[in-house]
Design a protein around this motif. Structure first.
Motif, PDB file in Angstrom:
ATOM      1  N   ARG A 245       0.833  -1.208   0.000  1.00  0.00           N
ATOM      2  CA  ARG A 245       0.000   0.000   0.000  1.00  0.00           C
ATOM      3  C   ARG A 245       0.869   1.260   0.000  1.00  0.00           C
ATOM      4  N   ILE A 246       1.982   1.219   0.736  1.00  0.00           N
ATOM      5  CA  ILE A 246       2.901   2.365   0.732  1.00  0.00           C
ATOM      6  C   ILE A 246       3.461   2.578  -0.666  1.00  0.00           C
ATOM      7  N   ASP A 247       3.881   1.490  -1.311  1.00  0.00           N
ATOM      8  CA  ASP A 247       4.435   1.602  -2.664  1.00  0.00           C
ATOM      9  C   ASP A 247       3.378   2.015  -3.668  1.00  0.00           C
ATOM     10  N   LEU A 248       2.141   1.504  -3.480  1.00  0.00           N
ATOM     11  CA  LEU A 248       1.076   1.844  -4.414  1.00  0.00           C
ATOM     12  C   LEU A 248       0.721   3.324  -4.334  1.00  0.00           C
ATOM     13  N   ASP A 249       0.780   3.900  -3.145  1.00  0.00           N
ATOM     14  CA  ASP A 249       0.499   5.332  -3.000  1.00  0.00           C
ATOM     15  C   ASP A 249       1.445   6.165  -3.856  1.00  0.00           C
ATOM     16  N   LEU A 250       2.676   5.683  -4.016  1.00  0.00           N
ATOM     17  CA  LEU A 250       3.664   6.425  -4.806  1.00  0.00           C
ATOM     18  C   LEU A 250       3.574   6.108  -6.295  1.00  0.00           C
ATOM     19  N   GLY A 256      -5.536   4.385  -9.335  1.00  0.00           N
ATOM     20  CA  GLY A 256      -5.076   3.019  -9.130  1.00  0.00           C
ATOM     21  C   GLY A 256      -5.248   2.097 -10.312  1.00  0.00           C
ATOM     22  N   ARG A 257      -5.817   2.571 -11.406  1.00  0.00           N
ATOM     23  CA  ARG A 257      -6.005   1.697 -12.569  1.00  0.00           C
ATOM     24  C   ARG A 257      -4.723   1.492 -13.352  1.00  0.00           C
ATOM     25  N   ALA A 258      -3.726   2.303 -13.069  1.00  0.00           N
ATOM     26  CA  ALA A 258      -2.435   2.170 -13.750  1.00  0.00           C
ATOM     27  C   ALA A 258      -1.317   2.428 -12.742  1.00  0.00           C
ATOM     28  N   LEU A 259      -0.111   1.974 -13.124  1.00  0.00           N
ATOM     29  CA  LEU A 259       1.076   2.236 -12.318  1.00  0.00           C
ATOM     30  C   LEU A 259       2.066   3.043 -13.141  1.00  0.00           C
ATOM     31  N   SER A 260       2.797   3.897 -12.461  1.00  0.00           N
ATOM     32  CA  SER A 260       3.904   4.579 -13.116  1.00  0.00           C
ATOM     33  C   SER A 260       4.984   3.548 -13.428  1.00  0.00           C
ATOM     34  N   HIS A 261       5.359   3.481 -14.696  1.00  0.00           N
ATOM     35  CA  HIS A 261       6.387   2.525 -15.117  1.00  0.00           C
ATOM     36  C   HIS A 261       7.690   2.772 -14.341  1.00  0.00           C
ATOM     37  N   ASP A 262       8.087   4.025 -14.263  1.00  0.00           N
ATOM     38  CA  ASP A 262       9.346   4.348 -13.586  1.00  0.00           C
ATOM     39  C   ASP A 262       9.283   4.051 -12.093  1.00  0.00           C
ATOM     40  N   ALA A 263       8.152   4.389 -11.460  1.00  0.00           N
ATOM     41  CA  ALA A 263       8.036   4.151 -10.021  1.00  0.00           C
ATOM     42  C   ALA A 263       8.070   2.655  -9.705  1.00  0.00           C
ATOM     43  N   ASN A 274       5.888  -7.815  -5.129  1.00  0.00           N
ATOM     44  CA  ASN A 274       4.884  -7.671  -4.075  1.00  0.00           C
ATOM     45  C   ASN A 274       3.855  -6.613  -4.450  1.00  0.00           C
ATOM     46  N   LEU A 275       4.320  -5.497  -5.031  1.00  0.00           N
ATOM     47  CA  LEU A 275       3.403  -4.448  -5.471  1.00  0.00           C
ATOM     48  C   LEU A 275       2.497  -4.952  -6.598  1.00  0.00           C
ATOM     49  N   LEU A 276       3.064  -5.672  -7.563  1.00  0.00           N
ATOM     50  CA  LEU A 276       2.261  -6.190  -8.669  1.00  0.00           C
ATOM     51  C   LEU A 276       1.161  -7.124  -8.157  1.00  0.00           C
ATOM     52  N   ARG A 277       1.508  -8.010  -7.232  1.00  0.00           N
ATOM     53  CA  ARG A 277       0.499  -8.937  -6.691  1.00  0.00           C
ATOM     54  C   ARG A 277      -0.635  -8.164  -5.998  1.00  0.00           C
ATOM     55  N   TYR A 278      -0.250  -7.202  -5.173  1.00  0.00           N
ATOM     56  CA  TYR A 278      -1.254  -6.434  -4.431  1.00  0.00           C
ATOM     57  C   TYR A 278      -2.123  -5.624  -5.389  1.00  0.00           C
ATOM     58  N   TRP A 279      -1.509  -4.987  -6.363  1.00  0.00           N
ATOM     59  CA  TRP A 279      -2.231  -4.170  -7.336  1.00  0.00           C
ATOM     60  C   TRP A 279      -3.221  -5.026  -8.128  1.00  0.00           C
ATOM     61  N   MET A 280      -2.786  -6.227  -8.527  1.00  0.00           N
ATOM     62  CA  MET A 280      -3.680  -7.104  -9.276  1.00  0.00           C
ATOM     63  C   MET A 280      -4.877  -7.518  -8.430  1.00  0.00           C
ATOM     64  N   ARG A 281      -4.657  -7.816  -7.147  1.00  0.00           N
ATOM     65  CA  ARG A 281      -5.786  -8.145  -6.276  1.00  0.00           C
ATOM     66  C   ARG A 281      -6.739  -6.963  -6.168  1.00  0.00           C
TER      67      ARG A 281
END
Length: 490
Positions: A245-250, A256-263, A274-281
């Motif tokens: 959740r901390i990483d997803l906030d950044l 939340g529908r997308a992630l920054s590629h660089d981040a 770990n972020l990818l798994r959480y984001w997919m859930r």
């Protein structure tokens, strides 16, 4: 409640149900997933004794996988009616998809049906009859599959899965199957036996009939030990989720529908996975294997080096991982297909004979077209300054039936003011303006069979009368068209 004449199993079951009931609001109704087997029969019977029939709803899912399914349905309905409990059932089709077990497909169909029935009957929670033996079998299965912490955490006593609308509760999770059978026999309950439970071709049945009896002989406390393993795994998973959740906030973009590629790629591999798994859930996607996610991360790092987002080839659960203008997102379809066009979700066509309405709601897209009269001077100024003006002559809206349609791919429009300006595909215009794929599923507004307006792109100039483009006609009545999502409309 309990009495001096109750058996030890009676007291254990009734106390477990009482504890679960205390976790609910005092007037809340709850549903019991009722298959008719011994476990769910015990749960429903005890729930009625503790909470009263008026607070219970018995829900049965008819899979049609057994020739006895109709008889089970009749038995369950009679069992519930004998106790004065509201009964509801739903028939489901279990899909036979390649690579998906019948068990998994049936479980997914069952939970979808139970969720729908809970919503229909106003259930605050869904009670499930899994017990300590089920929990032990689940942990063993996950260990044998090489599952991570989320898998080893097995079943929670109380849980609200991603995308679910009602909490799932397992009041009997700490009781043994033998204790439930003792309760059922003492109460002289009648239940059904699913013949598939004896088929050791299914992994869970093989564990139940061939493995756990041997474990019970040599390791009598194995159920408690595996329950502790599940609890430790759940605790560790909660910590990983907090980190995610901390990483997803950044890293999160567009709610939340997308992630920054660089981040994402600034993290080391373990943390990024770990972020990818959480984001997919969080997106409601099925869990992916470590091998699949590791390959996805490798390709994402390669894409950043080469800049070739089209070279990304990661498919999972009917979705394709995409990289576009510094964003990473999942899109329905296959990675071998062109981005966006195959991700469109066809929806029913809506039609309107426009008679001056200011708002036309299109529920399929959860939004509305808004038609606002425009001052002639404002219209003239907009035409001079903007090639994507969203104003149209009043007469255009009334010349034929308006319709809101899904994109099908290949549609074209002209946004330039010049009469000889070329038409462009919607896909190219969306890409040119940097509109991500998940925002392109918008209703296209047609007048008759002519595309008139596209949210985020504006009016198709080719749909307007040629004289409307001439400065001498700018004083005629016009309206400005806008698309507003439900939450944004005043």
């Amino acid at each position: 409640m309990t009495s001096a004449t109750d058996s030890p199993a009676d007291r254990l079951v009734l106390e477990a149900v009482s504890v679960a009931l205390c976790a609910l609001p005092s007037d809340a109704r709850f549903a019991v997933a009722f298959s008719g087997g011994v476990d769910s029969s015990v749960l429903l019977d005890a729930a009625v004794r503790v909470a009263g029939a008026s607070r219970c709803i018995a829900l049965h899912v008819h899979h049609g996988l057994s020739r006895h399914a109709d008889a089970w349905l009749a038995h369950c309905e009679a069992f519930a009616q004998a106790r004065g409990v509201v009964f509801a059932a739903q028939r489901v089709e279990v899909p036979r998809a390649p690579g998906v077990s019948v068990e998994a497909a049936a479980r997914e169909a069952r939970y979808r049906a139970l969720e729908a029935l809970c919503g229909t009957h106003g259930a605050h929670a869904l009670w499930l009859a899994q017990h300590a033996d089920d929990q032990a079998e689940t942990v063993l299965l996950q260990l044998l599959r090489g599952a991570g912490l989320a898998g080893l955490a097995a079943m929670a006593a109380e849980h609200l899965p991603a995308g679910a609308s009602v909490v799932r509760m397992r009041p009997l999770l700490h009781l043994l199957r033998a204790q439930l059978e003792q309760y059922a026999n003492a109460r002289q309950l009648q239940w059904v036996d699913d013949e598939s439970n004896a088929d050791t071709r299914y992994a869970r049945n093989a564990l139940r009939h061939e493995v756990t009896p041997a474990l019970a002989v040599h390791f009598p406390g194995f159920r408690d030990a595996l329950a502790r393993t599940a609890a430790h795994a759940a605790s560790a998973q909660r910590l990983l989720d907090e980190l995610a959740r901390i990483d997803l906030d950044l890293a999160a973009r567009d709610e939340g529908r997308a992630l920054s590629h660089d981040a994402l790629l600034s993290l080391d591999d373990d943390r990024a996975l770990n972020l990818l798994r959480y984001w997919m859930r969080a997106q409601g996607l099925a869990a992916a294997s470590t091998a699949r996610l590791t390959d996805a991360l490798r390709q994402l790092r390669a894409v950043r080096e080469t800049g070739d987002g089209h070279g990304l080839r990661v498919d999972h659960a009917g979705q394709a991982l995409r990289s576009y203008r510094g964003l990473v997102y999942w899109e329905a379809g296959d990675s071998g297909d062109p981005a966006d066009e195959t991700a469109l979700t066809p929806r029913a066509v809506s039609e309107l004979a426009w008679r001056g309405e200011s708002v036309w709601r299109v529920p399929q897209w959860r939004g509305s077209f808004v038609f606002a009269e425009v001052d002639p001077a404002e219209t003239c100024e907009a035409e001079v300054s903007s090639a994507a003006d969203d104003c149209v002559p009043l007469a255009v809206l009334g010349r034929a039936l308006l319709s809101a349609r899904s994109r099908s791919g290949g549609e074209r429009m002209r946004v330039g003011l010049a009469a000889n300006a070329p038409s462009r595909t919607l896909k190219n215009l969306f890409q040119e303006r940097g509109i991500p794929a998940w925002k392109r599923d918008v209703p296209l507004l047609y007048v008759g069979d002519t595309l008139l307006f596209v949210p985020q792109l504006g009016v198709n100039r080719a749909a307007l009368p040629e004289q409307a483009e001439q400065a001498g006609r700018v004083n005629e009545p016009r309206v400005r068209i806008a698309w507003r999502e439900d939450l944004l409309i005043a």
